[in-house]
Design a protein around this motif. Structure first.
Motif, PDB file in Angstrom:
ATOM      1  N   TYR A 197       1.177  -1.607  -0.191  1.00 37.07           N
ATOM      2  CA  TYR A 197       0.032  -0.110   0.320  1.00 37.07           C
ATOM      3  C   TYR A 197       1.169   1.518  -0.382  1.00 37.07           C
ATOM      4  O   TYR A 197       0.282   2.317  -0.647  1.00 37.07           O
ATOM      5  N   GLN A 217       2.057   3.394  -8.413  1.00 34.01           N
ATOM      6  CA  GLN A 217       0.690   3.106  -7.817  1.00 34.01           C
ATOM      7  C   GLN A 217       0.142   3.490  -9.704  1.00 34.01           C
ATOM      8  O   GLN A 217      -0.442   4.256  -9.554  1.00 34.01           O
ATOM      9  N   SER A 260      -2.779   2.722 -12.540  1.00 40.89           N
ATOM     10  CA  SER A 260      -4.024   1.812 -12.343  1.00 40.89           C
ATOM     11  C   SER A 260      -4.197   1.607 -13.840  1.00 40.89           C
ATOM     12  O   SER A 260      -3.186   2.592 -14.854  1.00 40.89           O
ATOM     13  N   ALA A 268     -13.995   0.273  -2.024  1.00 40.10           N
ATOM     14  CA  ALA A 268     -13.798   2.238  -2.214  1.00 40.10           C
ATOM     15  C   ALA A 268     -12.531   2.452  -1.186  1.00 40.10           C
ATOM     16  O   ALA A 268     -12.039   2.796  -1.320  1.00 40.10           O
ATOM     17  N   ILE A 280     -11.489   1.328   1.838  1.00 41.84           N
ATOM     18  CA  ILE A 280     -10.334   0.846   1.726  1.00 41.84           C
ATOM     19  C   ILE A 280      -9.290   1.450   0.068  1.00 41.84           C
ATOM     20  O   ILE A 280      -7.639   0.938   0.707  1.00 41.84           O
ATOM     21  N   PHE A 281      -9.787   0.889  -0.856  1.00 44.13           N
ATOM     22  CA  PHE A 281      -9.053   1.128  -1.629  1.00 44.13           C
ATOM     23  C   PHE A 281      -7.898   2.693  -2.156  1.00 44.13           C
ATOM     24  O   PHE A 281      -7.555   3.256  -2.387  1.00 44.13           O
ATOM     25  N   TYR A 282      -9.386   3.967  -2.178  1.00 36.03           N
ATOM     26  CA  TYR A 282      -9.173   4.906  -2.552  1.00 36.03           C
ATOM     27  C   TYR A 282      -8.236   5.622  -1.099  1.00 36.03           C
ATOM     28  O   TYR A 282      -7.671   6.448  -0.817  1.00 36.03           O
ATOM     29  N   LEU A 321      -6.475   4.226   1.813  1.00 32.57           N
ATOM     30  CA  LEU A 321      -5.307   3.958   1.870  1.00 32.57           C
ATOM     31  C   LEU A 321      -4.247   3.547   0.561  1.00 32.57           C
ATOM     32  O   LEU A 321      -4.828   3.524  -0.638  1.00 32.57           O
ATOM     33  N   GLY A 322      -2.644   4.505   0.734  1.00 35.49           N
ATOM     34  CA  GLY A 322      -1.972   4.173  -0.118  1.00 35.49           C
ATOM     35  C   GLY A 322      -1.885   5.300  -0.872  1.00 35.49           C
ATOM     36  O   GLY A 322      -2.461   5.857  -0.078  1.00 35.49           O
ATOM     37  N   ASN A 323      -1.392   5.578  -2.066  1.00 34.96           N
ATOM     38  CA  ASN A 323      -1.105   6.004  -2.233  1.00 34.96           C
ATOM     39  C   ASN A 323      -0.747   6.613  -3.554  1.00 34.96           C
ATOM     40  O   ASN A 323      -2.327   5.455  -3.802  1.00 34.96           O
ATOM     41  N   ARG A 324      -1.489   8.031  -4.207  1.00 37.18           N
ATOM     42  CA  ARG A 324      -2.219   8.036  -5.577  1.00 37.18           C
ATOM     43  C   ARG A 324      -1.725   7.428  -6.267  1.00 37.18           C
ATOM     44  O   ARG A 324      -0.705   6.762  -6.798  1.00 37.18           O
ATOM     45  N   ARG A 325      -2.977   7.259  -7.241  1.00 33.40           N
ATOM     46  CA  ARG A 325      -2.708   6.258  -8.160  1.00 33.40           C
ATOM     47  C   ARG A 325      -2.281   6.840  -9.740  1.00 33.40           C
ATOM     48  O   ARG A 325      -2.984   8.019  -9.925  1.00 33.40           O
ATOM     49  N   TYR A 326      -1.470   6.584 -11.037  1.00 32.63           N
ATOM     50  CA  TYR A 326      -1.406   6.661 -11.559  1.00 32.63           C
ATOM     51  C   TYR A 326      -2.635   6.306 -12.780  1.00 32.63           C
ATOM     52  O   TYR A 326      -2.135   4.945 -13.043  1.00 32.63           O
ATOM     53  N   GLU A 327      -3.232   6.979 -13.381  1.00 30.01           N
ATOM     54  CA  GLU A 327      -4.041   6.025 -14.787  1.00 30.01           C
ATOM     55  C   GLU A 327      -3.102   5.987 -15.767  1.00 30.01           C
ATOM     56  O   GLU A 327      -2.323   7.143 -16.211  1.00 30.01           O
ATOM     57  N   VAL A 328      -2.178   4.968 -16.027  1.00 30.10           N
ATOM     58  CA  VAL A 328      -1.892   4.759 -17.893  1.00 30.10           C
ATOM     59  C   VAL A 328      -2.836   4.403 -18.172  1.00 30.10           C
ATOM     60  O   VAL A 328      -3.960   3.623 -18.842  1.00 30.10           O
TER      61      VAL A 328
END
Lengths: 135, 298, 642, 485
Positions: B52, B57, B59, C540, C542-544, C546-553
């Motif tokens: 985590y 990260q 997506s 959602a 837990i997903f949003y 917790l943890g770092n920001r996502r990068y959408e690729v």
């Protein structure tokens, strides 16, 4: 052997001979002759049905009862049948002439084969109302 | 009302914590068999936290994210519908059949997420995983059906009550041993351990479904694994081992179920997909069908 | 309509005669009107509105039926050849009529927009759709066996007409359908004449008298004729081969309609004749000699096999429409199985499955049609990655497949649950296992469907596709929405099936908004769906949180085997999606029924050639003489004729 | 019960006109054509008048020349006979050659056929029936060859040989009957039959008559002329022969069966030949490659179905047979007209619906009706048949099953052709072939079919009453005998 039996035997015999000619022969004229024999046989049969041993001709004269005469009705029928047979025979012979003109043969199998060939040739593509067919 | 709130909060939490323990046990057992020391007690938590906390990260679109939510949500729902000592949750509002189908929701979610990553290795993994599911679910379903026929109900609470009323002698494992054995084999397949782990096949398709999962996506998969082991253990316990009289016994049974599976798994190599189907449809299915016939005969 | 507004409880006051007549009249006017002005672009919209009105009329009829009216009679009746022909709509017919008109509504809506404009002869399709609706309404409201048969034939031929609209392969598929349907119809025809022979009448009551008056052998004949005849239409094995190709090749909107309701006409007739009129007890007491089976259990096994085999055939399909239509055959098995269990739960489950199936199958077909509309193909090997291009179509398809697979939270789960439960309570574990197995197969197969179209790699030629227009997306989303709402609150759908169930007779299923409560295990979808949504919300969180920001690729930003995958490297895992499974079960069904079908075809061909040869080769006077001889030999020995 | 001397008119007028026609044609070509048409019209009017009388006052009879019934030539007219006389009249009118040829031959033959056909169904005497049958036969040989093609002559000759042999057999049968009963009057025979014609001699006589008359009635297996003739004769002749003349022969067979030979072996014989005819016809038609022979074979099957219907004892079977016969008389000629426009391989129909939509629609309509799809008239005819068959012995159940299976095969080949009409690429022949003028009779028949659909109830009632009348043996016998007084 009584006259009646002879008549019946003759009738059946003619009929069978005619049948043989119609089935086994390959020549159209012979087929038609077979037909003539068949018709004769049947006509004879009809006459035989009306036949009575030792009876008089069916002409009503004084002193003769109907029971003593040969049954006249079959004879009348046979007359008619003969006329009809004659007409059919004439028509058949006329058709034979036309068939011979068209195919140049009177062999039944050959005619049948040529007819089939003709029909299949006029199948796809070449189809359409045939010459002379006025419909 | 408060009991519901307690159910909703505690049941998933307990499941998670127990699941961590199960994962730890699996890794420790494996290490012991391989003559290694094995990971420390908190290693499963470390793994999750580490994943985590990763900086990158990646997506692959909304469906990728949504699949993680479906994954977690599905299992959390399943936990809430499971009967455990002290908490019946909503086990009365949905029965065994519902539970089995709820457990397919995370499966589908995972499949969708992996598919949307557009990596063929992931798709291959999912294809194999779904095929495997078809293989092991048939004996499992037969075992479940047989058990339900024997208990005369699909209500999980009642199933537990019926078994507890007569003590261990009335446990499913005792009254229908064939079904229980067939079910155990199916459960082993369900856990995805050797020889049934073709869908991960690390050397071949780079761990299949996980190929595009990194960071917290992978972390969620770890959490899912905890839930999965726990859920399977509880369902089997509920069906065949008398459910939970109290927590110590209950946990012991759950750990035992999972232990059997992780203990034998290392002996095996890996089945090809079709071999796995054939095996699953031959032995566990046959055994379970025989068990079913016995149940029907009674 | 002014009549309707005047009264408070209008359905109690208005002349009920009129409701069915209005319905039939409107349908007839619509069908004939569309044939005349079919080319106008507004025809489709007009039809849609009219279907909407018909739905309203049906709703009123439903209220009346729900309030205890046994049936809604029609003023239309004929006396022909000494038989009375009448029509009346009871609850069972009403239920199917509602689905019919509803499916027509959505199909017509869908076909009125952009999709319809791209079709070649859409006007004709609209007209034929209306014709189908009319024929189905006539069938569903039939009041005796003769009108049932007339309606049956009308439905068959109307469906045939609409199937041919696809042209090319569609005509071939429709032709195959036609032969099957005709054979089935002839079986039904024979059956009703058999009934008439025994009782001298053709009313529904006569069927009941006939069965009690007939010998066992006669009842068997009657049962087989009816089951086979009606079974053809709902594609029961082994009469199923026609359905998938015929429905697949039909143009999209019409196909959705056919898929949703057409095959269900067979189910309607089976329920009417076998369940309502004959009664399941009578079927159950019709034992097969030397076995433990009865006619009822035999039919149940047929239904179960119909469930399993077509589902696994669907799994092997490479065309989205074929895949769905094969599932349609399999789903029919569930419905029949549920109804045949005979308990209130089973009947309600089977009927609800009819409803559910209509919603999700129509949605699925419309979604696939949208894909065809944009991408030009439904070949599962030539699509992929469309999720980024057509998100709403994806959502519809996703909801549809969840329904088809029978997973919560969609409505397909509820009806399947009821069917499973009724099988379990009815002591049919083997059938239950088959139902489960079919569902597992469905899950695999629908995943392949959605994966190969929407997930995975996007093809280069599809990179600039647009989402389907609103006129197409909206109807399918609404259908999917109905599927979700009735999954969340199955009581809504169960209220509708109640009306049908009351008409069938037997016990009613007590239910509430969320599902059913039974002594042996309950289902409350309000809880299930509520918790599921809540849990996904928790997921959602837990997903949003917790943890770092996502990068959408970008979709192509991944790699396999050391290569970065892009649209240039075509590496979409779609062909032979389940290779292991195919290797195992492929040899199992290498088409024994297909071969039987071919065998019959060859037999007819050979027999025909033989007869032709008999005439062609021989010189025919011989035949004449042969017959005379044979006849003379045999004339003495004729005893079998009175 | 009445005696009506005008009963002779439907027979006499066309026969006399047939002999006058060549003379009229010799005088003036145009007059000859009009003369023929006028003769048919007059015959039709006379027949209609008679039919009206018969419908109103019941069956009528009349003896020619004042001789009493057993000796004299008796004519007998009931609703059934009149219906078919009218049908024949309408058929001859509708299928009157449309060409403007000067040959009077075909016209003469048509008039002869008209007179002979009327005589065939109106005669009350076995030998008269034979004579009229021969008249019809000779006329049809000539008509079959009137196309002028070589194949036409060949086919006609083969037809003639077969038919003449059949006639001889029939005559033999008549001789047998006469030998056993001593009379040929149908009424006398009806009264005497229970005593003298039961048993093998009667059965043999019926067999011979059945085979003899079966040639024209397209009974299996003496129908081998059918495909040849229907493929080579002009379409109007084909329509007439297939649509109407074959039915007349069947009606005669029905009369024999009902009046003279109502015994199981006779019914069984007709039933067997009917079933075999259905099987042969449908299966062979399924394999036919062009429309023309398809319809020729299917015509055999249809006639087989009618034979099955007539073989069911009692008025129900007769009613079914009449309904089927009338339906077939409407549908089959229309089919032959369509087939005439699309000669050759069925594949040439490809795309025909685009250029000739009306013809294609007509084809589909006719197909649906002949398969027996409700609510078209064909369905109700089949309904009557099944109704009658199912209330008879199990042998008829088998026949019903064969008929139903035959309908499936029928649907298969008819809709295979319809598929070519509507599907497939256009082969370019459609445009040239859309000649509505040539197809007028077909469209008229299609319209008749549609009208009949809305008049099923009265038609059904009428046909049933007709059948009841035709099955009432004592009444018929009494009326024929009365005719001599």
């Amino acid at each position: 052997m009584s006259t009646g039996a002879v008549l019946y035997a003759g009738a059946i015999g003619l009929f069978l001979i005619g049948c043989y000619a119609m089935v086994a022969e390959r020549h159209l004229i012979r087929n038609i002759l077979g037909l003539v024999l068949v018709e004769s046989g049947v006509n004879l049969l009809l006459v035989a049905v009306g036949f009575r041993e030792n009876a008089a001709a069916p002409i009503l004269k004084a002193g003769q009862s109907a029971g003593m005469m040969v049954d006249p009705l079959p004879q009348a029928l046979v007359l008619t049948a003969i006329v009809i047979g004659f007409g059919v025979l004439a028509l058949a012979l006329a058709l034979v002439v036309r068939v011979h003109q068209a195919y140049g043969t009177l062999d039944t199998r050959e005619v049948a084969r040529l007819m089939r060939v003709e029909r299949e040739a006029s199948g796809p593509g070449a189809a359409g109302p045939r010459a002379g067919a006025k419909s | 009302m408060m009991s519901y709130v307690a159910d909703f909060i505690f049941m998933p939490l307990i499941a998670f914590v127990t699941g961590l323990g199960l994962v730890l046990m699996a890794r420790r057992v494996r290490a012991k068999i391989e003559r290694r020391v094995g990971p420390p007690v908190l290693q499963p938590i470390y793994d999750i936290v580490k994943l985590y906390a990763k900086k990158t990260q990646i997506s692959h679109g909304i469906m990728h994210d949504l699949s993680i939510m479906m994954l977690l949500g599905g299992f959390i729902t399943a936990e809430i519908f499971l009967p455990v000592p002290g908490f019946d949750g909503l086990a009365g509002e949905g029965d065994l059949i519902t539970l089995i189908y709820i457990m397919m929701v995370p499966m589908l979610g995972l499949a969708l997420g992996v598919g949307s990553c557009a990596n063929p290795n992931g798709s291959i993994g999912i294809s194999r995983a779904l095929t495997a599911m078809l293989a092991y679910d048939i004996p499992f379903i037969i075992a479940v059906t047989g058990a339900c026929m024997a208990y005369g109900t699909t209500n999980l609470i009642e199933i537990v009550q019926i078994q507890q009323a007569g003590g261990p002698a009335s446990w499913g494992a005792a009254t229908m041993p064939l079904l229980a054995f067939g079910g155990l084999l199916a459960v082993h397949g369900m856990m995805g351990k050797e020889p049934f782990e073709i869908y991960i096949a690390p050397a071949e398709i780079a761990t299949g479904p996980m190929v595009e999962m990194s960071g917290k996506y992978m972390g969620a998969l770890f959490i899912m694994q905890c839930f999965q082991l726990y859920t399977i253990g509880v369902i089997y316990t509920t069906l065949f081992l008398g459910g939970g009289e109290n927590w110590p016994f209950f946990l012991a049974k759950v750990f035992a179920v999972v232990f059997i599976s992780v203990a034998v798994t290392n002996v095996y190599g890996r089945f090809k997909t079709d071999t796995m189907i054939r095996w699953m449809w031959k032995w566990p299915t046959g055994i379970a069908l025989a068990g079913l016939a016995l149940v029907m005969a009674n | 309509m002014s009549l309707l507004l005047r009264r408070r409880f209008f359905w109690e006051e208005i002349d009920l005669m009129s409701l069915l007549d209005i319905l039939l009249l409107v349908a007839a006017l619509l069908a004939s009107g569309l044939f005349v002005l079919g080319r106008g672009s507004f025809a489709g919209w007009l039809a849609t509105v009219v279907y909407g009105l018909m739905l309203a009329v049906l709703a009123i009829a439903g209220l009346a039926l729900d309030s205890g009216v046994a049936f809604i009679p029609s003023a239309m009746s004929f006396e022909i050849l000494g038989r009375n022909l009448g029509w009346r709509l009871d609850g069972l017919g009403w239920f199917f009529a509602l689905l019919t008109v509803g499916a027509a509504f959505f199909a017509s809506w869908y076909g009125s927009g952009e999709w319809g404009r791209k079709q070649k002869r859409m006007g004709l399709q609209h007209a034929l759709l209306a014709l189908n609706v009319l024929a189905m309404l006539l069938l569903l409201s039939s009041g005796d066996l003769l009108s049932l048969f007339i309606g049956w034939e009308l439905v068959s031929w109307a469906a045939f007409a609409i199937m041919t609209q696809g042209g090319g392969p569609a005509v071939a598929a429709a032709y195959r359908y036609m032969i099957y349907a005709l054979a089935g119809a002839m079986a039904v025809f024979a059956a009703i004449m058999l009934v008439q022979n025994v009782t001298g009448g053709l009313g529904f009551a006569d069927l009941q008298t006939a069965i009690s008056a007939m010998s066992t052998a006669q009842v068997w004949v009657l049962f087989i004729l009816f089951a086979a005849g009606f079974g053809v239409k709902m594609a029961l094995m082994p009469f199923h081969l026609w359905q998938a190709p015929a429905y697949s090749e039909t143009p999209g909107a019409s196909s959705a309609f056919l898929n949703a309701v057409s095959a269900r006409m067979g189910l309607f007739a089976l329920i009417l004749v076998l369940v309502k009129l004959t009664g399941l007890e009578a079927l159950g007491s019709l034992a097969i000699p030397f076995t433990f089976m009865s006619a009822k259990s035999a039919l149940m096994w047929v239904a179960a096999i119909t469930m399993v085999v077509p589902t696994f055939i669907a799994l092997m399909q490479t065309d989205a429409r074929m895949l769905l239509t094969w599932h349609g055959i399999g789903q029919g098995g569930y419905m029949l199985l549920g109804v045949l269990v005979g308990t209130s739960l089973g009947t309600a489950g089977g009927l609800m499955h009819v409803f559910n199936y209509a919603t999700y199958q129509a949605a699925l077909f419309l979604a696939v049609t949208a894909v065809i509309h944009r991408a030009g193909t439904s070949d599962l090997d030539e699509l992929g990655g469309l999720i980024t291009r057509m998100p709403w179509t994806y959502v519809t398809l996703l909801m549809g497949i969840i329904g088809l697979a029978g997973l919560p939270p969609m409505n397909g789960f509820v009806s399947k649950w009821m069917i499973y439960k009724s099988l379990l309570d009815g002591g049919q574990p083997l059938l239950l296992i088959m139902a489960f197995a079919a569902t597992l197969g469905t899950i695999l197969s629908v995943y392949k469907l959605i994966h190969n179209i929407f997930l995975g790699q996007l093809r280069r030629e599809h990179q600039h596709l647009k989402e389907a227009p609103v006129s197409m997306v909206l109807p399918m989303l609404i259908l999917a929405g109905i599927g979700f709402v009735t999954g969340f609150m199955p009581g809504l759908a169960l209220n509708i099936t109640d009306i049908a169930q009351r008409a069938i007779g037997g016990d009613m299923l007590p239910h509430h908004l969320g599902g059913v409560t039974l002594a042996t295990g309950s289902l409350n979808m309000l809880w299930v769906v509520g918790v599921l949504i809540g849990a996904i919300g928790a997921g959602a969180l837990i997903f949003y949180l917790l943890g770092n920001r996502r990068y959408e690729v970008h979709q192509f930003d991944n790699y396999a085997g050391g290569h970065f995958l892009s649209a240039d490297i075509r590496y979409h895992f779609s062909h032979e999606f389940y290779p292991g499974l195919a290797r195992v079960i492929g040899p199992w069904y290498r088409g024994s029924i297909v071969r039987a079908e071919q065998g019959i075809g060859i037999l007819v061909n050979v027999a025909g050639d033989l007869w032709q040869a008999v005439f062609r080769v021989a010189y025919t006077p011989l035949y004449m003489l042969l017959v005379v001889v044979l006849g003379l030999v045999f004339t003495g020995s004729w005893g079998i004729v009175p | 019960m009445n005696t009506v001397p005008q009963i002779i008119f439907p027979v006499a007028i066309p026969l006399i006109a047939a002999f006058l026609l060549p003379i009229a044609g010799r005088c003036h070509a145009g007059f000859g054509r009009i003369f023929g048409r006028a003769a048919v019209l007059v015959t039709f009017l006379a027949s209609a008048l008679l039919a009206w009388q018969v419908a109103g006052a019941g069956p009528a009879s009349s003896a020619m020349g004042g001789f009493k019934a057993p000796l004299g030539i008796v004519f007998y007219a009931d609703n059934l006979a009149m219906a078919f006389v009218l049908l024949l009249n309408i058929g001859v009118w509708l299928f009157w050659p449309s060409g403007d040829e000067d040959r009077s031959g075909p016209y003469t033959l048509l008039l002869t056929l008209l007179g002979g056909g009327a005589g065939l169904v109106l005669s009350g005497d076995l030998f008269n029936i034979f004579v009229f049958y021969e008249i019809v036969a000779v006329a049809s040989y000539g008509l079959a060859a009137s196309g002028g093609s070589a194949a036409g002559f060949g086919a006609s000759l083969r037809y003639l040989l077969l038919s003449a042999l059949g006639s001889s057999l029939a005559l033999m049968g008549i001789a047998l009957v006469y030998a056993a009963a001593g009379t040929l009057n149908l009424a006398d025979l009806a009264l005497l039959a229970p005593d003298v014609l039961r048993g093998p001699p009667g059965a043999a006589a019926f067999l011979l008559l059945l085979i003899g008359f079966g040639v024209k009635a397209e009974l299996f297996p003496v129908n081998s002329w059918v495909p040849e003739i229907y493929a080579s004769a002009p379409v109007r002749v084909t329509s007439l022969l297939a649509g109407i003349v074959s039915k007349l022969a069947l009606i005669v067979i029905l009369r024999f069966l009902v009046l003279v030979f109502p015994m199981p072996s006779a019914y069984g014989l007709l039933l067997t030949l009917g079933i075999l005819g259905v099987l042969a016809g449908e299966l062979a038609a399924y394999r036919a490659r062009d429309l023309n022979s398809t319809f020729a074979w299917s015509s055999i099957a249809q006639l087989g179905v009618i034979a099955i219907a007539f073989s069911i004892p009692g008025p129900a079977g007769i009613a079914a047979g009449i309904a089927l016969a009338l339906h077939h008389a409407v549908v089959k000629p229309a089919f032959f007209f369509i087939a005439d426009k699309w000669r050759g391989d069925v594949k040439l129909l490809s795309g025909g619906a685009r250029t000739s939509p009306l013809v294609a629609a007509l084809f589909v309509l006719l197909s649906l009706s002949i398969i027996g799809i409700p609510p078209l008239p064909g369905f109700w005819a089949k309904y009557l048949l099944l109704d009658a068959a199912f209330s008879s012995s199990p042998a008829y159940w088998l026949a019903a099953a064969v008929v139903l299976a035959g309908a499936v095969v029928e649907g298969a080949y008819l809709f295979r052709a319809a598929g070519f009409f509507y599907g497939g690429p256009q082969k370019g022949r459609g445009a040239a072939l859309f000649m509505p003028g040539e197809l007028v009779p077909a469209f008229v028949l299609g319209a008749v079919l549609l009208v009949a659909m809305f008049a099923i109830a009265p038609l059904g009632a009428y046909i049933t009453s007709m059948a009841v009348q035709a099955a009432d043996v004592p009444a018929i016998a009494a009326q024929i005998l009365l005719g001599g007084n």
